[in-house]
Design a protein around this motif. Structure first.
Motif, PDB file in Angstrom:
ATOM      1  N   LEU A 294     111.726 -24.506 106.756  1.00 59.55           N
ATOM      2  CA  LEU A 294     112.820 -25.392 107.155  1.00 59.55           C
ATOM      3  C   LEU A 294     112.371 -26.324 108.285  1.00 59.55           C
ATOM      4  CD1 LEU A 294     115.809 -26.198 107.017  1.00 59.55           C
ATOM      5  CD2 LEU A 294     116.310 -24.342 108.602  1.00 59.55           C
ATOM      6  N   LEU A 295     111.690 -25.765 109.262  1.00 59.73           N
ATOM      7  CA  LEU A 295     111.194 -26.577 110.379  1.00 59.73           C
ATOM      8  C   LEU A 295     110.214 -27.640 109.863  1.00 59.73           C
ATOM      9  CD1 LEU A 295     111.253 -26.906 113.467  1.00 59.73           C
ATOM     10  CD2 LEU A 295     109.349 -25.291 113.582  1.00 59.73           C
ATOM     11  N   GLN A 296     109.362 -27.254 108.924  1.00 60.65           N
ATOM     12  CA  GLN A 296     108.410 -28.205 108.345  1.00 60.65           C
ATOM     13  C   GLN A 296     109.133 -29.305 107.577  1.00 60.65           C
ATOM     14  OE1 GLN A 296     104.795 -28.050 108.660  1.00 60.65           O
ATOM     15  NE2 GLN A 296     105.256 -30.163 108.083  1.00 60.65           N
TER      16      GLN A 296
ATOM     17  N   VAL B 216     120.315 -21.500 113.128  1.00 58.19           N
ATOM     18  CA  VAL B 216     120.846 -20.917 114.365  1.00 58.19           C
ATOM     19  C   VAL B 216     119.744 -20.541 115.352  1.00 58.19           C
ATOM     20  CG1 VAL B 216     122.158 -18.999 115.353  1.00 58.19           C
ATOM     21  CG2 VAL B 216     123.017 -20.173 113.319  1.00 58.19           C
ATOM     22  N   PRO B 217     118.750 -19.710 114.958  1.00 56.51           N
ATOM     23  CA  PRO B 217     117.702 -19.361 115.942  1.00 56.51           C
ATOM     24  C   PRO B 217     116.810 -20.550 116.313  1.00 56.51           C
ATOM     25  CG  PRO B 217     117.160 -18.458 113.786  1.00 56.51           C
ATOM     26  CD  PRO B 217     118.556 -18.971 113.697  1.00 56.51           C
TER      27      PRO B 217
ATOM     28  N   GLY C  47     115.659 -24.560 120.825  1.00 56.78           N
ATOM     29  CA  GLY C  47     115.445 -25.992 121.044  1.00 56.78           C
ATOM     30  C   GLY C  47     114.459 -26.628 120.098  1.00 56.78           C
ATOM     31  N   LEU C  48     114.155 -25.958 118.993  1.00 56.72           N
ATOM     32  CA  LEU C  48     113.167 -26.492 118.056  1.00 56.72           C
ATOM     33  C   LEU C  48     113.775 -27.530 117.124  1.00 56.72           C
ATOM     34  CD1 LEU C  48     111.229 -23.219 117.149  1.00 56.72           C
ATOM     35  CD2 LEU C  48     110.779 -24.869 118.982  1.00 56.72           C
ATOM     36  N   VAL C  49     115.077 -27.441 116.909  1.00 57.14           N
ATOM     37  CA  VAL C  49     115.798 -28.456 116.141  1.00 57.14           C
ATOM     38  C   VAL C  49     117.120 -28.735 116.847  1.00 57.14           C
ATOM     39  CG1 VAL C  49     114.792 -27.784 113.915  1.00 57.14           C
ATOM     40  CG2 VAL C  49     116.970 -26.796 114.637  1.00 57.14           C
ATOM     41  N   ARG C  50     117.716 -29.868 116.512  1.00 54.17           N
ATOM     42  CA  ARG C  50     119.062 -30.178 117.004  1.00 54.17           C
ATOM     43  C   ARG C  50     119.860 -30.805 115.878  1.00 54.17           C
ATOM     44  NH1 ARG C  50     119.052 -35.737 118.614  1.00 54.17           N
ATOM     45  NH2 ARG C  50     116.937 -36.600 118.623  1.00 54.17           N
ATOM     46  N   ARG C  51     121.145 -30.507 115.856  1.00 50.37           N
ATOM     47  CA  ARG C  51     122.014 -31.029 114.804  1.00 50.37           C
ATOM     48  C   ARG C  51     122.846 -32.191 115.329  1.00 50.37           C
ATOM     49  NH1 ARG C  51     125.625 -26.626 112.209  1.00 50.37           N
ATOM     50  NH2 ARG C  51     126.508 -28.536 111.330  1.00 50.37           N
TER      51      ARG C  51
ATOM     52  N   LEU D  25     114.173 -32.837 114.871  1.00 48.13           N
ATOM     53  CA  LEU D  25     113.336 -31.962 115.694  1.00 48.13           C
ATOM     54  C   LEU D  25     113.856 -31.948 117.126  1.00 48.13           C
ATOM     55  CD1 LEU D  25     109.748 -32.915 114.485  1.00 48.13           C
ATOM     56  CD2 LEU D  25     111.118 -30.945 113.802  1.00 48.13           C
ATOM     57  N   GLY D  26     113.716 -30.805 117.797  1.00 47.05           N
ATOM     58  CA  GLY D  26     114.208 -30.663 119.161  1.00 47.05           C
ATOM     59  C   GLY D  26     113.108 -30.807 120.194  1.00 47.05           C
ATOM     60  N   LEU D  27     113.517 -30.994 121.426  1.00 44.86           N
ATOM     61  CA  LEU D  27     112.557 -31.182 122.515  1.00 44.86           C
ATOM     62  C   LEU D  27     111.778 -29.912 122.831  1.00 44.86           C
ATOM     63  CD1 LEU D  27     114.645 -33.410 124.963  1.00 44.86           C
ATOM     64  CD2 LEU D  27     112.890 -34.107 123.328  1.00 44.86           C
ATOM     65  N   GLY D  28     112.266 -28.784 122.347  1.00 42.77           N
ATOM     66  CA  GLY D  28     111.538 -27.538 122.564  1.00 42.77           C
ATOM     67  C   GLY D  28     110.143 -27.575 121.968  1.00 42.77           C
ATOM     68  N   LEU D  29     109.961 -28.398 120.929  1.00 37.09           N
ATOM     69  CA  LEU D  29     108.639 -28.522 120.324  1.00 37.09           C
ATOM     70  C   LEU D  29     107.644 -29.175 121.281  1.00 37.09           C
ATOM     71  CD1 LEU D  29     109.597 -29.566 116.693  1.00 37.09           C
ATOM     72  CD2 LEU D  29     108.461 -27.460 117.392  1.00 37.09           C
ATOM     73  N   LEU D  30     108.148 -30.066 122.139  1.00 38.29           N
ATOM     74  CA  LEU D  30     107.262 -30.689 123.125  1.00 38.29           C
ATOM     75  C   LEU D  30     106.715 -29.649 124.094  1.00 38.29           C
ATOM     76  CD1 LEU D  30     109.208 -33.990 123.968  1.00 38.29           C
ATOM     77  CD2 LEU D  30     107.208 -33.698 122.497  1.00 38.29           C
ATOM     78  N   GLN D  31     107.554 -28.684 124.452  1.00 42.05           N
ATOM     79  CA  GLN D  31     107.095 -27.630 125.353  1.00 42.05           C
ATOM     80  C   GLN D  31     106.019 -26.776 124.691  1.00 42.05           C
ATOM     81  OE1 GLN D  31     110.675 -25.546 126.433  1.00 42.05           O
ATOM     82  NE2 GLN D  31     111.472 -27.230 127.668  1.00 42.05           N
TER      83      GLN D  31
END
Length: 209
Positions: A15-17, A48-49, A54-58, A65-71
């Motif tokens: 899903l993330l991909q 949900v997880p 912070g890996l995705v945002r709705r 994609l969420g800013l958590g990926l930058l971290q």
């Protein structure tokens, strides 16, 4: 239970991909369900997880994609550096030249780890974070080498007047486009230095697998 958890993790990563693969328009829940072969309800559960971390945002029905990926991404270069330093240090001392690990970032090459020799009178100051086009310099060109091409290549004065470089690609590490090289103001004997650079690249590749 373990198998079920593994399947859930695999679907979450898929899903993330799928979100990442949508370069322009953000995909909808329906788009993602079709992409991973799951129901809309399953996509909602999987989000949900990923949202919590912070890996995705709705945004309504769309997902980005969420800013958590930058971290997470910020942790990559330090880990590459730690893995590469022992082999780079040995290479720098053996050749008497500044050794470096360089990675591709778009159409640029960026140095992420650098070791200078301890016993030479002078050496090239090649700093971590240095960037240059992939098509210039041994380090950049080595990244673009294809399998089957010679194991190393050299350059003279392409990035800095009077500087000699030899580099080899780091191969066999998934999604990593990188090279290992040396740079110095003294001419380099490719038949001697080339195999040493190839060996260092292989050691670093093994440490990253």
């Amino acid at each position: 239970m373990a198998k079920e958890s593994s399947l859930t993790l695999d679907r979450g990563l898929a899903l993330l991909q799928a979100v990442a693969d949508s370069d322009t328009e953000a995909p909808t829940i329906s788009d993602l369900a079709a992409a991973i072969g799951a129901s809309r309800a399953a996509v909602y559960r999987l989000l949900v997880p990923l949202q919590a971390r912070g890996l995705v945002r709705r945004e309504g029905s769309k997902v980005r994609l969420g800013l958590g990926l930058l971290q997470l991404a910020a942790k990559v270069a330090p880990q590459l550096r730690v893995a590469a330093l022992p082999a780079l240090r040995e290479l720098a001392e053996a050749v008497g030249a500044t050794a470096h690990l360089t990675v591709a970032d778009g159409d640029e090459a960026q140095a992420v780890a650098v070791v200078e020799p301890s016993w030479t009178t002078y050496h090239v100051a090649y700093r971590v974070g240095t960037r240059h086009p992939l098509h210039k310099g041994a380090a950049g060109k080595a990244i673009t080498m294809r399998p089957g091409e010679p194991g190393w290549l050299g350059s003279v004065g392409e990035l800095q007047p009077g500087a000699y470089g030899i580099a080899a690609p780091v191969r066999g590490v998934l999604d990593l486009r990188a090279s290992v090289g040396v740079v110095t103001f003294e001419p380099l004997d490719g038949m001697v230095v080339g195999p040493k650079v190839i060996a260092a690249a292989a050691i670093i590749a093994e440490s990253l697998r």
